[in-house]
Design a protein around this motif. Structure first.
Motif, PDB file in Angstrom:
ATOM      1  N   GLN A  73       1.082   0.927  10.391  1.00 57.32           N
ATOM      2  CA  GLN A  73       1.042   2.098   9.576  1.00 57.32           C
ATOM      3  C   GLN A  73      -0.156   2.240   8.746  1.00 57.32           C
ATOM      4  N   ARG A  74      -0.777   3.528   9.148  1.00 56.28           N
ATOM      5  CA  ARG A  74      -2.109   3.519   8.613  1.00 56.28           C
ATOM      6  C   ARG A  74      -2.129   5.157   8.299  1.00 56.28           C
ATOM      7  N   GLU A  75      -3.309   5.389   7.728  1.00 53.41           N
ATOM      8  CA  GLU A  75      -3.771   6.869   7.313  1.00 53.41           C
ATOM      9  C   GLU A  75      -4.841   7.451   8.002  1.00 53.41           C
ATOM     10  N   SER A  76      -5.225   6.608   8.583  1.00 56.61           N
ATOM     11  CA  SER A  76      -6.734   7.270   9.443  1.00 56.61           C
ATOM     12  C   SER A  76      -6.369   7.051  10.906  1.00 56.61           C
ATOM     13  N   GLY A  77      -7.285   7.966  11.903  1.00 53.49           N
ATOM     14  CA  GLY A  77      -7.146   7.700  13.142  1.00 53.49           C
ATOM     15  C   GLY A  77      -6.180   8.657  13.648  1.00 53.49           C
ATOM     16  N   PRO A 113       0.744  -1.334  -0.030  1.00 58.08           N
ATOM     17  CA  PRO A 113       0.089  -0.062   0.000  1.00 58.08           C
ATOM     18  C   PRO A 113       1.007   1.190   0.012  1.00 58.08           C
ATOM     19  N   THR A 114       0.353   2.314  -0.783  1.00 60.51           N
ATOM     20  CA  THR A 114       1.341   3.626  -0.763  1.00 60.51           C
ATOM     21  C   THR A 114       0.947   4.448   0.425  1.00 60.51           C
ATOM     22  N   LEU A 115       1.644   5.011   1.016  1.00 55.91           N
ATOM     23  CA  LEU A 115       1.484   5.807   2.180  1.00 55.91           C
ATOM     24  C   LEU A 115       1.516   7.210   1.528  1.00 55.91           C
ATOM     25  N   SER A 116       0.562   8.199   2.098  1.00 54.56           N
ATOM     26  CA  SER A 116       0.435   9.434   1.625  1.00 54.56           C
ATOM     27  C   SER A 116       1.447  10.395   2.137  1.00 54.56           C
ATOM     28  N   ASN A 117       1.971  11.199   1.342  1.00 56.34           N
ATOM     29  CA  ASN A 117       3.100  12.240   1.784  1.00 56.34           C
ATOM     30  C   ASN A 117       2.585  13.297   2.624  1.00 56.34           C
ATOM     31  N   GLU A 134      15.218   8.456   6.371  1.00 56.04           N
ATOM     32  CA  GLU A 134      14.576   7.131   6.443  1.00 56.04           C
ATOM     33  C   GLU A 134      14.192   6.567   5.356  1.00 56.04           C
ATOM     34  N   PHE A 135      14.667   5.510   4.560  1.00 58.77           N
ATOM     35  CA  PHE A 135      14.152   4.730   3.613  1.00 58.77           C
ATOM     36  C   PHE A 135      13.259   3.661   3.748  1.00 58.77           C
ATOM     37  N   LEU A 136      11.949   3.730   3.488  1.00 58.97           N
ATOM     38  CA  LEU A 136      10.910   2.779   3.882  1.00 58.97           C
ATOM     39  C   LEU A 136      10.681   1.496   2.984  1.00 58.97           C
ATOM     40  N   TYR A 137      10.850   0.477   3.212  1.00 63.68           N
ATOM     41  CA  TYR A 137      10.785  -0.881   2.460  1.00 63.68           C
ATOM     42  C   TYR A 137       9.422  -1.553   3.184  1.00 63.68           C
ATOM     43  N   GLY A 138       8.408  -1.402   2.985  1.00 65.76           N
ATOM     44  CA  GLY A 138       7.284  -1.895   3.586  1.00 65.76           C
ATOM     45  C   GLY A 138       7.316  -1.413   4.985  1.00 65.76           C
ATOM     46  N   ARG A 139       7.332  -2.588   5.736  1.00 66.87           N
ATOM     47  CA  ARG A 139       7.183  -2.454   7.302  1.00 66.87           C
ATOM     48  C   ARG A 139       8.751  -2.070   7.739  1.00 66.87           C
ATOM     49  N   VAL A 140       9.534  -2.035   6.983  1.00 75.67           N
ATOM     50  CA  VAL A 140      11.129  -1.870   7.549  1.00 75.67           C
ATOM     51  C   VAL A 140      11.781  -0.695   6.980  1.00 75.67           C
ATOM     52  N   GLY A 141      12.147   0.204   8.091  1.00 80.67           N
ATOM     53  CA  GLY A 141      12.715   1.450   7.620  1.00 80.67           C
ATOM     54  C   GLY A 141      14.103   1.619   8.016  1.00 80.67           C
ATOM     55  N   LEU A 142      14.992   1.977   7.118  1.00 80.26           N
ATOM     56  CA  LEU A 142      16.587   2.231   7.372  1.00 80.26           C
ATOM     57  C   LEU A 142      16.761   3.509   7.551  1.00 80.26           C
ATOM     58  N   MET A 143      17.303   3.992   8.583  1.00 75.94           N
ATOM     59  CA  MET A 143      17.340   5.229   9.090  1.00 75.94           C
ATOM     60  C   MET A 143      18.777   5.818   9.342  1.00 75.94           C
ATOM     61  N   MET A 144      18.898   7.045   9.285  1.00 69.44           N
ATOM     62  CA  MET A 144      20.390   7.402   9.544  1.00 69.44           C
ATOM     63  C   MET A 144      20.229   8.977   9.778  1.00 69.44           C
ATOM     64  N   GLN A 145      20.725   9.588  10.870  1.00 72.19           N
ATOM     65  CA  GLN A 145      20.630  11.025  11.444  1.00 72.19           C
ATOM     66  C   GLN A 145      22.082  11.534  11.746  1.00 72.19           C
ATOM     67  N   ILE A 146      22.135  12.883  11.768  1.00 67.22           N
ATOM     68  CA  ILE A 146      23.477  13.370  12.092  1.00 67.22           C
ATOM     69  C   ILE A 146      22.946  14.718  13.091  1.00 67.22           C
ATOM     70  N   TYR A 173       7.954  11.568   1.589  1.00 70.72           N
ATOM     71  CA  TYR A 173       7.798  11.911   0.112  1.00 70.72           C
ATOM     72  C   TYR A 173       7.998  10.744  -0.584  1.00 70.72           C
ATOM     73  N   TRP A 174       7.338  10.483  -1.907  1.00 72.28           N
ATOM     74  CA  TRP A 174       7.452   9.566  -2.728  1.00 72.28           C
ATOM     75  C   TRP A 174       6.984   8.435  -2.308  1.00 72.28           C
ATOM     76  N   SER A 175       6.328   8.315  -1.044  1.00 73.46           N
ATOM     77  CA  SER A 175       5.571   7.161  -0.163  1.00 73.46           C
ATOM     78  C   SER A 175       6.667   6.097   0.405  1.00 73.46           C
ATOM     79  N   LYS A 176       7.743   6.470   0.018  1.00 77.18           N
ATOM     80  CA  LYS A 176       8.857   5.472   0.668  1.00 77.18           C
ATOM     81  C   LYS A 176      10.024   6.109   1.416  1.00 77.18           C
TER      82      LYS A 176
END
Length: 172
Positions: free
Chosen positions: A139-143, A15-19, A101-113, A55-58
């Motif tokens: 991960q949902r868009e409502s509520g 499912p695509t997530l809204s930006n 953060e790069f989102l791959y379905g239910r997994v997100g790979l993140m980096m921060q400084i 952005y770009w849903s992922k």
């Protein structure tokens, strides 16, 4: 047993997530020996409040503020007799940061400084980095609650690891 050597292709559409903008909170815990060699590992409590933009849903960019309380620094001050009665004031760190953060379905790979805005009694280098993974339970868009996740992060100062954090987070 297979009926054919070339089965029909099964595709599962993610499912695509809204930006959208999200307000996020993460609470974590880590164990650290601090600066003392051979000392017992003590807890470090970490909190983070930040805003993010999908952005770009992922992909997700974010910026916020970190807070960490180091039990080992508190113990160090008590044992050395530094700042008697005021040890807790010098046992925490805070910083501002930005990340991706790069989102791959239910997994997100993140980096921060980040950059420290408040140092503890034993100063660290000004910059710090966190690398890790978020596993999204929700991960949902409502509520009210849009996302809920478990995170594992490695906090470093340049190439020196400070701690490994295990946390939970929620976004609104």
């Amino acid at each position: 047993f297979h009926n054919t050597s070339s089965p029909a292709r099964r595709e599962k559409k993610v499912p695509t997530l809204s930006n959208r903008w999200l307000l996020q909170f993460r609470q974590g815990i880590a164990m650290s020996t601090g600066e003392s060699i051979g000392s017992a590992a003590t807890p470090v409590y970490l909190s983070s409040l930040y805003i993010s933009k999908r952005y770009w849903s992922k992909n997700k960019i974010f910026a916020g503020i970190d807070y960490s309380y180091h039990e080992s620094l508190y113990n160090f001050q008590r044992l050395q007799g530094i700042h008697p009665g005021e040890e807790k004031q010098y046992a925490w760190k805070s910083g501002v940061y930005a990340g991706h953060e790069f989102l791959y379905g239910r997994v997100g790979l993140m980096m921060q400084i980040g950059v420290y805005i408040h140092q503890a009694i034993l100063p660290s280098p000004l910059l710090y980095e966190k690398l890790g993974m978020n596993w999204y339970l929700l991960q949902r868009e409502s509520g009210i609650v849009k996302e809920c996740w478990i995170s594992t992060l490695l906090k470093t100062h340049y190439s020196t690891a400070e701690l490994a954090e295990l946390g939970v987070g929620v976004s609104f």
